[in-house]
Scaffold this motif. Structure first.
Motif, mmCIF file in Angstrom:
data_model
loop_
_atom_site.group_PDB
_atom_site.id
_atom_site.type_symbol
_atom_site.label_atom_id
_atom_site.label_comp_id
_atom_site.label_asym_id
_atom_site.label_seq_id
_atom_site.Cartn_x
_atom_site.Cartn_y
_atom_site.Cartn_z
ATOM 1 N N PHE A 96 0.834 -1.193 0.000
ATOM 2 C CA PHE A 96 0.000 0.000 0.000
ATOM 3 C C PHE A 96 0.871 1.246 0.000
ATOM 4 O O PHE A 96 0.566 2.241 -0.657
ATOM 5 N N SER A 97 1.990 1.180 0.708
ATOM 6 C CA SER A 97 2.922 2.300 0.722
ATOM 7 C C SER A 97 3.529 2.514 -0.660
ATOM 8 O O SER A 97 3.682 3.655 -1.122
ATOM 9 N N VAL A 98 3.870 1.414 -1.336
ATOM 10 C CA VAL A 98 4.426 1.512 -2.688
ATOM 11 C C VAL A 98 3.396 2.097 -3.655
ATOM 12 O O VAL A 98 3.702 2.977 -4.465
ATOM 13 N N LEU A 99 2.155 1.617 -3.564
ATOM 14 C CA LEU A 99 1.104 2.082 -4.471
ATOM 15 C C LEU A 99 0.782 3.558 -4.255
ATOM 16 O O LEU A 99 0.622 4.320 -5.225
ATOM 17 N N THR A 100 0.677 3.974 -2.997
ATOM 18 C CA THR A 100 0.383 5.393 -2.734
ATOM 19 C C THR A 100 1.569 6.267 -3.126
ATOM 20 O O THR A 100 1.390 7.403 -3.579
ATOM 21 N N GLY A 101 2.782 5.742 -2.976
ATOM 22 C CA GLY A 101 3.958 6.474 -3.430
ATOM 23 C C GLY A 101 3.969 6.620 -4.937
ATOM 24 O O GLY A 101 4.290 7.688 -5.471
ATOM 25 N N ALA A 102 3.581 5.544 -5.634
ATOM 26 C CA ALA A 102 3.488 5.602 -7.100
ATOM 27 C C ALA A 102 2.420 6.604 -7.525
ATOM 28 O O ALA A 102 2.577 7.309 -8.536
ATOM 29 N N GLY A 103 1.340 6.679 -6.744
ATOM 30 C CA GLY A 103 0.288 7.650 -7.036
ATOM 31 C C GLY A 103 0.787 9.075 -6.934
ATOM 32 O O GLY A 103 0.396 9.947 -7.725
ATOM 33 N N VAL A 104 1.671 9.322 -5.961
ATOM 34 C CA VAL A 104 2.264 10.656 -5.810
ATOM 35 C C VAL A 104 3.095 11.001 -7.040
ATOM 36 O O VAL A 104 2.996 12.112 -7.599
ATOM 37 N N VAL A 105 3.935 10.062 -7.458
ATOM 38 C CA VAL A 105 4.805 10.296 -8.618
ATOM 39 C C VAL A 105 3.976 10.526 -9.877
ATOM 40 O O VAL A 105 4.234 11.460 -10.655
ATOM 41 N N TYR A 106 2.956 9.701 -10.086
ATOM 42 C CA TYR A 106 2.120 9.842 -11.283
ATOM 43 C C TYR A 106 1.411 11.199 -11.304
ATOM 44 O O TYR A 106 1.401 11.896 -12.330
ATOM 45 N N SER A 107 0.816 11.562 -10.174
ATOM 46 C CA SER A 107 0.081 12.830 -10.125
ATOM 47 C C SER A 107 1.013 14.018 -10.329
ATOM 48 O O SER A 107 0.634 15.037 -10.931
ATOM 49 N N PHE A 108 2.253 13.899 -9.846
ATOM 50 C CA PHE A 108 3.226 14.986 -9.987
ATOM 51 C C PHE A 108 3.542 15.261 -11.455
ATOM 52 O O PHE A 108 3.702 16.424 -11.862
ATOM 53 N N TYR A 109 3.604 14.214 -12.254
ATOM 54 C CA TYR A 109 3.994 14.378 -13.647
ATOM 55 C C TYR A 109 2.818 14.482 -14.618
ATOM 56 O O TYR A 109 2.995 14.903 -15.766
ATOM 57 N N HIS A 110 1.602 14.107 -14.177
ATOM 58 C CA HIS A 110 0.498 14.049 -15.122
ATOM 59 C C HIS A 110 -0.752 14.852 -14.728
ATOM 60 O O HIS A 110 -1.619 15.080 -15.576
ATOM 61 N N LEU A 111 -0.855 15.253 -13.456
ATOM 62 C CA LEU A 111 -2.082 15.879 -12.997
ATOM 63 C C LEU A 111 -1.804 17.270 -12.402
ATOM 64 O O LEU A 111 -0.655 17.571 -12.031
ATOM 65 N N PRO A 112 -2.837 18.109 -12.261
ATOM 66 C CA PRO A 112 -2.657 19.424 -11.619
ATOM 67 C C PRO A 112 -2.149 19.269 -10.183
ATOM 68 O O PRO A 112 -2.408 18.249 -9.523
ATOM 69 N N TRP A 113 -1.461 20.284 -9.692
ATOM 70 C CA TRP A 113 -0.789 20.194 -8.394
ATOM 71 C C TRP A 113 -1.709 19.881 -7.211
ATOM 72 O O TRP A 113 -1.274 19.216 -6.257
#
Length: 343
Positions: A42-59
């Motif tokens: 779950f920590s890995v998945l939520t961390g991946a979500g942070v990285v994805y949102s940083f590069y693809h979604l509004p801040w």
């Protein structure tokens, strides 16, 4: 340096049938994996979500992703995972307890050698003044602390990272550290300093790689994971806040509280805190069964919001009356006869 007391506390413990206790004491590698692996994933998945949102979604989405990640990641630290693993009761295989303890210590910047020594003393003399400096009472929570819990927990960062840095250079600070690791015990100090150096060097290597690759968002994932710690604090503070110091009855100095299933899982069932202190050798996954076995001699297990209303009123009153503490409703007097002094 202030001399701290080393006095045995004759705790009152609710006796339990030997056969039941033996069953509850059983440890399981499978149960341990069912807790730690999903939480790490779950920590890995939520961390991946942070990285994805940083590069693809509004801040704003990145901030939300960070808030979710921090909320969940914090439980891998001393609030839950490190706490239970330090007891050595999670896995049947001793090496698995130690491996995951050190892994969680590394990723959360927590010196688990120090924490284990401190926590042993916390259990031996729970909230006894001049004996337990891990949880001093009366408990105080400032507005600045609340702000940190929901944003960046600078106090926790300063405590964890500062300790790792100091111990890496072989320096102890304060009465508690020197009491737990006296100059006469060089072997313990060597272990303490050695783990800190491993964390410091390892994290320094990760930081260097992040800076070299210019993947700045990874700093929030690996280097400063001390944000959105709010939920962990909300379920950890009730364990002792507002309760009686210097008591020999765990029912008066510890508190159990009901929480939702998700939080109960993330918190490794430490919301059964009276039960945990009374029989610390029982694995966390068996605490609900322990509760049922001794429930007739325990105070009511109130819900989360009722518990916090009580704590808020108690802490507010303690500002004017430092000697005041909350006394939970204990069972009828006749059930007290079932209590025996700890051997």
């Amino acid at each position: 340096m202030t001399m701290l007391m080393e006095k045995k506390v004759d705790w009152l413990r609710i006796p339990i049938d030997k056969a039941i206790r033996k069953k509850l004491m059983e440890r399981s590698d499978a149960r341990g994996f069912l807790q730690i692996i999903p939480q790490l994933l779950f920590s890995v998945l939520t961390g991946a979500g942070v990285v994805y949102s940083f590069y693809h979604l509004p801040w704003p989405f990145t901030l939300l992703a960070l808030f979710i990640r921090g909320t969940c990641f914090t439980f891998l630290g001393e609030h839950a995972a490190i706490h239970e693993l330090s007891h050595g009761t999670v896995f049947k295989t001793k090496g698995l307890n130690e491996f995951f303890l050190r892994l969680c210590g590394f990723i959360t910047w927590k010196n688990v050698i120090f924490y284990r020594a401190s926590h042993i003393r916390h259990h031996m003399a729970t909230v006894h003044r001049d004996q337990d400096l891990e949880v001093p009472l009366p408990y105080r929570i400032t507005l600045w602390q609340w702000i940190q819990y929901y944003t960046f927990d600078f106090t926790r960062f300063q405590s964890c990272a500062g300790m790792i840095l100091r111990h890496s250079f072989g320096m102890l600070s304060g009465d508690w550290e020197n009491h737990l690791f006296p100059e006469t015990d060089q072997k313990a100090r060597k272990q303490l300093f050695g783990f800190s150096r491993a964390v410091f060097i390892g994290q320094l290597c990760i930081l260097s790689l992040i800076l070299y690759l210019k993947l700045w968002i990874l700093l929030a994932i690996f280097t400063v994971p001390f944000y959105a710690t709010w939920l962990a604090w909300l379920v950890t503070i009730p364990q002792h806040a507002g309760l009686q110091p210097d008591s020999t009855d765990f029912r008066l100095c510890c508190r159990s509280a009901k929480v939702d299933p998700f939080t109960l899982f993330m918190h490794w069932k430490m919301d059964y805190h009276v039960e945990h202190h009374m029989h610390a050798g029982i694995p966390f996954y068996n605490l609900p069964k322990l509760r049922k076995a001794i429930e007739g001699n325990l105070p009511p297990m109130d819900g989360f919001f009722k518990t916090w209303r009580e704590i808020r009123c108690t802490l507010k009153r303690q500002k004017k009356e430092p000697g005041y503490y909350y006394t939970p409703s204990l069972p009828p007097t006749e059930t007290e006869q079932a209590l025996d002094p700890a051997v």
